[in-house]
Design a protein around this motif. Structure first.
Motif, short mmCIF file in Angstrom:
data_model
loop_
_atom_site.label_atom_id
_atom_site.label_comp_id
_atom_site.label_asym_id
_atom_site.label_seq_id
_atom_site.Cartn_x
_atom_site.Cartn_y
_atom_site.Cartn_z
N HIS A 174 8.38 7.80 3.97
CA HIS A 174 7.45 8.72 3.84
C HIS A 174 7.63 9.46 5.30
O HIS A 174 7.39 10.84 5.40
CB HIS A 174 5.93 8.16 3.79
N PHE A 178 8.69 13.49 4.60
CA PHE A 178 7.54 14.21 4.56
C PHE A 178 6.72 14.56 6.00
O PHE A 178 5.82 15.31 5.94
CB PHE A 178 6.38 13.31 3.69
N THR A 179 7.56 14.39 6.86
CA THR A 179 7.26 15.21 8.22
C THR A 179 8.38 15.62 9.17
O THR A 179 9.44 15.49 8.73
CB THR A 179 6.85 13.68 9.23
N ASP A 183 4.97 19.90 12.27
CA ASP A 183 3.96 19.36 11.74
C ASP A 183 2.83 19.84 12.95
O ASP A 183 1.36 19.92 12.29
CB ASP A 183 3.77 17.98 11.64
N ASP A 189 -0.99 19.17 8.34
CA ASP A 189 0.16 18.11 8.68
C ASP A 189 -0.09 17.33 9.69
O ASP A 189 0.74 16.27 9.54
CB ASP A 189 1.29 19.05 8.81
N TRP A 196 0.61 8.77 7.59
CA TRP A 196 1.95 7.76 6.84
C TRP A 196 2.06 6.42 7.72
O TRP A 196 2.82 5.66 7.25
CB TRP A 196 3.02 8.68 6.96
N CYS A 218 -2.10 21.64 1.32
CA CYS A 218 -1.39 20.36 1.90
C CYS A 218 -0.85 19.57 0.47
O CYS A 218 -1.50 18.57 -0.04
CB CYS A 218 -2.19 19.47 2.63
N THR A 220 1.75 16.99 0.69
CA THR A 220 1.73 15.88 1.12
C THR A 220 0.57 14.82 0.79
O THR A 220 0.64 13.54 0.40
CB THR A 220 2.29 15.44 2.40
N VAL A 223 0.11 14.04 -2.65
CA VAL A 223 1.24 13.23 -2.90
C VAL A 223 0.60 11.71 -2.55
O VAL A 223 0.87 10.54 -3.51
CB VAL A 223 2.41 13.24 -2.26
N ARG A 270 11.95 19.42 5.03
CA ARG A 270 11.03 18.74 4.71
C ARG A 270 10.15 19.07 3.56
O ARG A 270 9.81 18.39 2.49
CB ARG A 270 9.93 18.88 5.78
N VAL A 274 9.59 17.26 -0.28
CA VAL A 274 8.45 16.95 -0.97
C VAL A 274 8.50 17.69 -2.33
O VAL A 274 7.97 16.97 -3.19
CB VAL A 274 7.41 18.01 -0.04
#
Length: 538
Positions: A174, A178-179, A183, A189, A196, A218, A220, A223, A270, A274
């Protein structure tokens, strides 16, 4: 030089009357004077013999019974510990301690200077690279949802289906996908980047809600809530649809400015990760909710839109959905595209190819008939396909034939390992059962694979040699209540055989000593006296 030596026994009090030491001169009642030249002074062998005679005369049958029972108990405990250590770690504890600790102390290992490394040939480099890829841990393409499936299993059984090592690998995935470095430019972010890394699930869920309060686009955060907070697949699908809407918006913005700087390019990667992840999980939600055709279409579109993401093994999700639809012609088309030697194979690829070939002959296959008339060309192709699949992953047949119980698959798998076998059989067992006679053909032919593979496994038959690192990695990935399948089965170490023999022998002696104490005491004394040192004759 002659003098009278006082024996040390005279100064020691004894609880039992002890006989006088035997006279060195037969037929005389008094000891001779050693200084007169008649006899030499008594030696240490004579004193040891006399002490042994005194000691044995004071022992009772109870002592021998207690001795044999204690020795059998100790050897039994050693045997039990050795067996447990071997089942858990695959080696003997006594042997490991002897080699690792005792041998260096007695000078058995010399510190050799490090040898310089020379460049190897291309063939050796390819082999080493293949061995590294064989032992690499991969993300399970069919991994379940934590909140809707793994957590429900924990609520019902009270057992944890995921290991800490497995969840730690997911946390690393992750953070990788995802980063990115940009961010820090968006508060939401930044919060998710910390989320995470959180170990506590409730802390991660709380951080995701906090990120949505800062920005409702957002992706993520949605998710994380879909994976861990949603308790049903329907709730998870709702979160993923929100994540898809937010992810597509951010993805279009990243596409327009990705060439401006390396930071924008990293942000595009990124956002692409996602978007692919969300679309894949939405297709899996549709598959679990019974919308199979919709799920298959979503996976096909995903493969066409992002062809460079083949390493994520999205085609395995497509294969499973097509098998559920019984669209075997489309399954064969997918296999023709992805069953290539340049791509890393998997159990799903090999066993699906074997299933399709077995489907053509399994309904009419009979081992008795085949032994009489021989195998036809189609049956030979099916058997060879099964042998190929079993050589790639020998753990799968026991799960398909229900010789071992299934568990929930982990979030990561090791190719050719027991974790991959669990993940494959968990989703594909129903497809083998649907084809009549397929499991019967597998049952009759899968063990013949091992006769073609050389042993020890210094080389393979159709693939590279089976890696030796699978057992260690599988024990880290699979829960402790699961009996990990090991191939090839290791032979029992010498010390287990030795302790088993010692335990059996001492237990037999203890039983005989308990049943016939007087007879066994006489036998023990006769055995000991036969090995004693003979007295010095005058």
């Amino acid at each position: 030089c002659g003098h009278n030596r006082e024996t040390p026994e005279a100064a020691l009090p004894s609880p039992h009357p002890t006989p006088d030491p035997p006279s060195p001169v037969a037929g005389t009642g008094s000891s001779p004077h050693f200084g007169e030249g008649k006899l030499p002074p008594p030696s240490w062998e004579w004193e040891v013999e006399w002490r042994m005679t005194v000691f044995l005369s004071t022992l009772t049958p109870k002592f021998y019974v207690a001795l044999t029972v204690t020795s059998s108990l100790i050897s039994g405990l050693i045997l039990g510990f050795e067996w447990w250590y071997f089942r858990k770690y695959g080696t003997s504890f006594i042997e490991q301690v002897s080699v690792s600790h005792l041998r260096p102390l007695i000078g058995g290992v010399e510190n050799s200077p490090p040898t310089p490394s020379f460049p190897t040939s291309n063939g050796e480099n390819e082999t080493n690279r293949q061995n590294l890829s064989e032992c690499k841990v991969w993300r399970n393409p069919l991994n379940l949802f934590r909140g809707a499936e793994y957590s429900r299993y924990t609520w019902v059984t009270g057992k944890e289906p995921l290991t800490y090592y497995d969840m730690n690998l997911s946390a690393q995935d992750h953070q990788t996908f995802f980063t990115c470095d940009t961010d820090s430019l968006r508060p939401s972010d930044t919060v998710m980047q910390k989320a995470w890394r959180e170990r506590n699930p409730q802390a991660r869920i709380k951080a995701a809600h906090q990120a949505l309060e800062l920005s409702n686009d957002c992706a993520t955060a949605y998710v994380l809530l879909a994976e861990e907070e949603a308790t049903t697949i329907v709730d998870a699908e709702k979160y993923f649809k929100q994540a898809l809407k937010a992810g597509e918006s951010v993805y279009r913005k990243s596409q327009n400015c990705h060439s401006q700087s390396p930071q924008h390019e990293a942000q595009l990667r990124r956002d692409t990760n996602v978007l692919v992840y969300v679309k894949r999980r939405l297709a899996m939600c549709a598959r679990k909710l019974g919308r199979i055709r919709e799920a298959a279409k979503m996976m096909r579109d995903l493969l066409k839109e992002f062809p460079l993401f083949s390493m994520l093994n999205i085609h395995e999700n497509l294969l499973e959905a097509l098998l559920e639809l019984q669209a075997y012609a489309e399954v064969q088309a997918v296999l023709a595209k992805y069953d290539d030697i340049s791509l890393p194979k998997s159990a799903a690829i090999c066993y699906t190819a074997a299933l399709l070939k077995a489907r053509a002959v399994s309904e009419r296959f009979s081992p008795e008939t085949a032994s009489k008339r021989g195998l036809s060309a189609a049956e030979i192709n099916a058997v060879e396909a099964i042998h190929r699949a079993v050589e790639f992953n020998p753990h799968v047949p026991k799960y398909l034939l229900e010789m071992k119980s299934l568990i929930l698959p982990p979030e990561h798998i090791l190719k050719r390992g027991d974790s991959e076998a669990v993940a494959y059989a968990f989703f594909h067992l129903q497809h083998w059962k649907r084809i009549e006679g397929a499991l019967n053909l597998l049952h009759c032919t899968w063990e013949g694979t091992f006769r073609m593979i050389p042993y020890p496994l210094e080389k393979g038959h159709l693939f590279y040699p089976y890696p030796s690192c699978t057992e260690t990695a599988d024990r880290e990935l699979l829960p402790t209540f699961h009996d990990v399948s090991v191939y090839p089965q290791k032979e029992l170490p010498f010390f287990i055989h030795f302790t088993a023999g010692l335990c059996s022998f001492s237990a037999m002696l203890a039983l005989l000593m308990h049943q016939f104490p007087e007879l066994m005491v006489v036998f023990a004394k006769s055995v000991i006296s036969s090995h004693r040192t003979c007295p010095v004759s005058p």
